[in-house]
Design an enzyme around this catalytic site. Structure first.
Site, short mmCIF file in Angstrom:
data_model
loop_
_atom_site.label_atom_id
_atom_site.label_comp_id
_atom_site.label_asym_id
_atom_site.label_seq_id
_atom_site.Cartn_x
_atom_site.Cartn_y
_atom_site.Cartn_z
N ASP A 1 6.20 -15.06 -26.65
CA ASP A 1 7.59 -15.34 -27.03
C ASP A 1 8.23 -16.26 -26.00
OD1 ASP A 1 7.28 -13.60 -29.14
OD2 ASP A 1 8.13 -11.89 -28.05
N LYS A 2 9.32 -16.88 -26.42
CA LYS A 2 9.99 -17.82 -25.51
C LYS A 2 10.38 -17.13 -24.19
CE LYS A 2 13.68 -21.23 -25.42
NZ LYS A 2 14.81 -21.84 -26.09
#
Ligand code: URA
Length: 239
Positions: free
Chosen positions: A106-107
């Site tokens: 995920d970011k």
């Protein structure tokens, strides 16, 4: 093997840019089978020719494998109109090699991310059939308990997905807790969703291990290095 441009082959080693290769060739410091190369554009078969730069024989690799310490705030994608991607962390000669991330973080997730242009092995490493464990260090809100560990081990049912049995190893438990989570699959937001379902939302997530590869402690956030021959061999043996 097809013949490739000398500068391209040498730049793929990651040690020299194409511009540097041009200069080195001009200075007679690039030898192909013992003879000085005439031009960076010479076509050479990298599997059969011996290429030496500055007196050092280049180990030729058909594919590139990098270990990146992904920082928070960059996307595990090759291009994205909306923001910075992991490829933006690499120098231009590596950006041109068709690298892509092996799976996604995920970011806001940090840690070990492999980048490669070897599609087949990357695909195999991601397949649950090959049982490549991924280990995450996680900090949660709320107190992790043995009951949470048992729920992970039993295989949790998320709203749209039945998880394989996973491991939750509690490192510390309090109003905030720390743990290591081991998964052998990697569905979208999986660690976050499993812990949210247990009522212990994730505050921080970092991948620390993939198969036998541990995130190199010498890599600061945003830094990368080439995998060694030995590390690559271990990955190949996981299949
Ligand atoms: N699980 C998550 O929830 N996020 C990640 O980035 C990786 C695993």
């Amino acid at each position: 093997m097809e013949r490739l441009r000398l500068d391209k082959i040498i730049a793929a080693s990651g040690k020299y840019s194409r511009r540097e290769v041009k200069l080195l060739v001009r200075q007679g410091r690039v030898l192909v089978d013992g003879m000085p190369a005439r031009s960076p554009e010479d076509k050479v078969d990298p599997e059969s020719a011996e290429i030496a730069v500055n007196g050092e024989v280049l180990p030729y690799r058909r594919h590139t494998w990098l270990m990146l310490h992904k920082p928070a705030g960059v996307l595990s994608a090759t291009e994205d109109g909306r923001g910075k991607t992991v490829l933006d962390l690499l120098p231009p000669e590596l950006q041109r090699q068709g690298l892509f991330p092996v799976g996604r973080l995920d970011k806001d997730t940090e840690g070990l991310l492999l980048l490669t242009n070897e599609g087949r092995l990357a695909h195999d490493l991601l397949s649950p059939r090959h049982h490549v464990d991924k280990v995450y260090y996680v900090r949660t809100a709320g107190t992790l308990t043995e009951e949470d560990c048992r729920a992970f081990a039993a295989g949790m049912a998320l709203s749209d997905f039945q998880c394989l049995p996973a491991e939750l190893e509690i490192l510390s438990a309090g109003t905030e807790s720390e743990a290591l989570v081991t998964l052998r699959e990697g569905k979208f937001h999986q660690v976050k969703r499993m812990l949210a379902q247990r009522g212990k939302p994730v505050l921080y997530l970092k991948r620390v291990k993939m198969g036998n590869l541990t995130l190199d402690p010498a890599l600061a956030r945003g830094e990368y290095r080439y995998l060694t021959e030995e590390e690559l061999q271990v990955l190949r043996n996981l299949r």
